[in-house]
Design a protein around this motif. Sequence first.
Motif, PDB file in Angstrom:
ATOM      1  N   ILE A  95     -13.969  40.314  20.639  1.00 63.33           N
ATOM      2  CA  ILE A  95     -15.061  41.002  21.350  1.00 63.33           C
ATOM      3  C   ILE A  95     -15.373  42.278  20.589  1.00 63.33           C
ATOM      4  O   ILE A  95     -14.523  43.167  20.470  1.00 63.33           O
ATOM      5  N   HIS A  96     -16.582  42.358  20.058  1.00 66.32           N
ATOM      6  CA  HIS A  96     -16.916  43.424  19.112  1.00 66.32           C
ATOM      7  C   HIS A  96     -17.003  44.806  19.747  1.00 66.32           C
ATOM      8  O   HIS A  96     -16.875  45.816  19.052  1.00 66.32           O
ATOM      9  N   GLN A  97     -17.217  44.871  21.057  1.00 62.25           N
ATOM     10  CA  GLN A  97     -17.279  46.177  21.722  1.00 62.25           C
ATOM     11  C   GLN A  97     -15.896  46.757  21.986  1.00 62.25           C
ATOM     12  O   GLN A  97     -15.774  47.928  22.357  1.00 62.25           O
ATOM     13  N   MET A  98     -14.855  45.951  21.798  1.00 57.72           N
ATOM     14  CA  MET A  98     -13.496  46.386  22.091  1.00 57.72           C
ATOM     15  C   MET A  98     -12.754  46.735  20.811  1.00 57.72           C
ATOM     16  O   MET A  98     -13.032  46.185  19.745  1.00 57.72           O
ATOM     17  N   THR A  99     -11.787  47.630  20.927  1.00 58.78           N
ATOM     18  CA  THR A  99     -10.916  47.942  19.784  1.00 58.78           C
ATOM     19  C   THR A  99      -9.952  46.781  19.543  1.00 58.78           C
ATOM     20  O   THR A  99      -9.830  45.868  20.374  1.00 58.78           O
ATOM     21  N   ALA A 100      -9.250  46.847  18.421  1.00 64.21           N
ATOM     22  CA  ALA A 100      -8.239  45.831  18.129  1.00 64.21           C
ATOM     23  C   ALA A 100      -7.201  45.769  19.243  1.00 64.21           C
ATOM     24  O   ALA A 100      -6.828  44.687  19.711  1.00 64.21           O
ATOM     25  N   LEU A 101      -6.735  46.932  19.684  1.00 65.57           N
ATOM     26  CA  LEU A 101      -5.742  46.976  20.753  1.00 65.57           C
ATOM     27  C   LEU A 101      -6.272  46.337  22.028  1.00 65.57           C
ATOM     28  O   LEU A 101      -5.574  45.544  22.678  1.00 65.57           O
ATOM     29  N   GLU A 102      -7.507  46.650  22.386  1.00 68.86           N
ATOM     30  CA  GLU A 102      -8.091  46.099  23.616  1.00 68.86           C
ATOM     31  C   GLU A 102      -8.269  44.589  23.518  1.00 68.86           C
ATOM     32  O   GLU A 102      -8.071  43.864  24.496  1.00 68.86           O
ATOM     33  N   ASN A 103      -8.631  44.090  22.329  1.00 70.69           N
ATOM     34  CA  ASN A 103      -8.743  42.642  22.141  1.00 70.69           C
ATOM     35  C   ASN A 103      -7.401  41.962  22.335  1.00 70.69           C
ATOM     36  O   ASN A 103      -7.323  40.896  22.955  1.00 70.69           O
ATOM     37  N   VAL A 104      -6.356  42.553  21.800  1.00 76.86           N
ATOM     38  CA  VAL A 104      -5.025  41.950  21.910  1.00 76.86           C
ATOM     39  C   VAL A 104      -4.513  42.019  23.346  1.00 76.86           C
ATOM     40  O   VAL A 104      -3.831  41.110  23.821  1.00 76.86           O
ATOM     41  N   GLU A 105      -4.864  43.078  24.054  1.00 83.27           N
ATOM     42  CA  GLU A 105      -4.452  43.246  25.455  1.00 83.27           C
ATOM     43  C   GLU A 105      -5.091  42.240  26.398  1.00 83.27           C
ATOM     44  O   GLU A 105      -4.540  41.922  27.452  1.00 83.27           O
ATOM     45  N   ASN A 136      -7.103  51.148  16.807  1.00 81.83           N
ATOM     46  CA  ASN A 136      -8.279  51.762  17.432  1.00 81.83           C
ATOM     47  C   ASN A 136      -9.585  51.430  16.717  1.00 81.83           C
ATOM     48  O   ASN A 136     -10.640  51.978  17.057  1.00 81.83           O
ATOM     49  N   HIS A 137      -9.535  50.528  15.735  1.00 81.56           N
ATOM     50  CA  HIS A 137     -10.737  50.092  15.040  1.00 81.56           C
ATOM     51  C   HIS A 137     -11.358  48.904  15.773  1.00 81.56           C
ATOM     52  O   HIS A 137     -10.660  48.072  16.341  1.00 81.56           O
ATOM     53  N   ARG A 138     -12.686  48.834  15.718  1.00 80.93           N
ATOM     54  CA  ARG A 138     -13.386  47.681  16.267  1.00 80.93           C
ATOM     55  C   ARG A 138     -13.516  46.597  15.194  1.00 80.93           C
ATOM     56  O   ARG A 138     -13.428  46.897  14.004  1.00 80.93           O
ATOM     57  N   PRO A 139     -13.715  45.343  15.604  1.00 80.38           N
ATOM     58  CA  PRO A 139     -13.739  44.241  14.637  1.00 80.38           C
ATOM     59  C   PRO A 139     -14.674  44.447  13.455  1.00 80.38           C
ATOM     60  O   PRO A 139     -14.316  44.110  12.322  1.00 80.38           O
ATOM     61  N   MET A 140     -15.852  45.009  13.681  1.00 77.45           N
ATOM     62  CA  MET A 140     -16.817  45.171  12.595  1.00 77.45           C
ATOM     63  C   MET A 140     -16.360  46.197  11.562  1.00 77.45           C
ATOM     64  O   MET A 140     -16.927  46.295  10.475  1.00 77.45           O
ATOM     65  N   GLU A 141     -15.318  46.973  11.898  1.00 81.47           N
ATOM     66  CA  GLU A 141     -14.761  47.954  10.963  1.00 81.47           C
ATOM     67  C   GLU A 141     -13.596  47.376  10.158  1.00 81.47           C
ATOM     68  O   GLU A 141     -12.979  48.090   9.374  1.00 81.47           O
ATOM     69  N   LEU A 142     -13.331  46.086  10.356  1.00 84.27           N
ATOM     70  CA  LEU A 142     -12.197  45.432   9.713  1.00 84.27           C
ATOM     71  C   LEU A 142     -12.672  44.294   8.815  1.00 84.27           C
ATOM     72  O   LEU A 142     -13.741  43.723   9.022  1.00 84.27           O
ATOM     73  N   SER A 143     -11.870  43.945   7.827  1.00 87.48           N
ATOM     74  CA  SER A 143     -12.181  42.812   6.959  1.00 87.48           C
ATOM     75  C   SER A 143     -11.955  41.506   7.714  1.00 87.48           C
ATOM     76  O   SER A 143     -11.345  41.487   8.797  1.00 87.48           O
ATOM     77  N   GLY A 144     -12.408  40.390   7.122  1.00 88.48           N
ATOM     78  CA  GLY A 144     -12.198  39.094   7.745  1.00 88.48           C
ATOM     79  C   GLY A 144     -10.729  38.781   7.937  1.00 88.48           C
ATOM     80  O   GLY A 144     -10.311  38.276   8.986  1.00 88.48           O
ATOM     81  N   GLY A 145      -9.926  39.085   6.911  1.00 86.12           N
ATOM     82  CA  GLY A 145      -8.492  38.843   7.023  1.00 86.12           C
ATOM     83  C   GLY A 145      -7.845  39.678   8.119  1.00 86.12           C
ATOM     84  O   GLY A 145      -6.971  39.201   8.848  1.00 86.12           O
ATOM     85  N   GLN A 146      -8.284  40.926   8.243  1.00 84.82           N
ATOM     86  CA  GLN A 146      -7.746  41.782   9.300  1.00 84.82           C
ATOM     87  C   GLN A 146      -8.169  41.285  10.677  1.00 84.82           C
ATOM     88  O   GLN A 146      -7.376  41.306  11.622  1.00 84.82           O
TER      89      GLN A 146
END
Length: 222
Positions: A95-105, A136-146
Amino acid sequence: MIVFHDVSKRYQMGHNVVNALDHVNLRIRTGEFVSIIGPSGSGKSTLMNIIGCLDTADEGEYLLEGQNIEHYSERDLTQLRRRKIGFIFQNFNLIHQMTALENVELPLIYQKVRRKERLVRATEALRTVGLVDRMNHRPMELSGGQQQRIAIARALVTRPSLFLADEPTGNLDSRTSEEILSLFHRLHGEGNTIVLITHDEQVSQQAERRLQIRDGKVVHED
């Protein structure tokens, strides 16, 4: 862990009936790393959907950890997916509006886990995939692998008994694919059961056992 006995699945396509799965028999033991390989239209996606309790068979028997799910309600299947299966998809499905942590939660929220425990478990899952510094990064701030690592952390966080990966390297370059597959080997080495769906010959060979599917039938096993 997984037993198929004469499992069949048919779809109506206009005036034609397509046998997506045709009397499939297979067994996958707890702790195995198995790949299922086949071309487009071979039935591997249907097989994945039934293994993952996203769909049900028209005929035959499917046992997941000894449970026959034939008569499970949709609510029962949803609870089974949340408790037992960690899904990893080609397109990450973050979910692109959520941070990495929020997605995992998120899966833990569905399980009604308390916030304090959610934070501990989500942070630990991110640490396992080497991305606790990107929580605390959102998906669009990360690479595909990340992003795929975040998706794996999201699957890990519920402590499932089965990881079901659908073309997990399909959108990644070769180097990043190797990193993701290395992570799967690590998870397998820790005793996890992994079923990897792919059309890629090299990716399929990463598993300790390989099933080939064509025209809705398992035609070969390595």
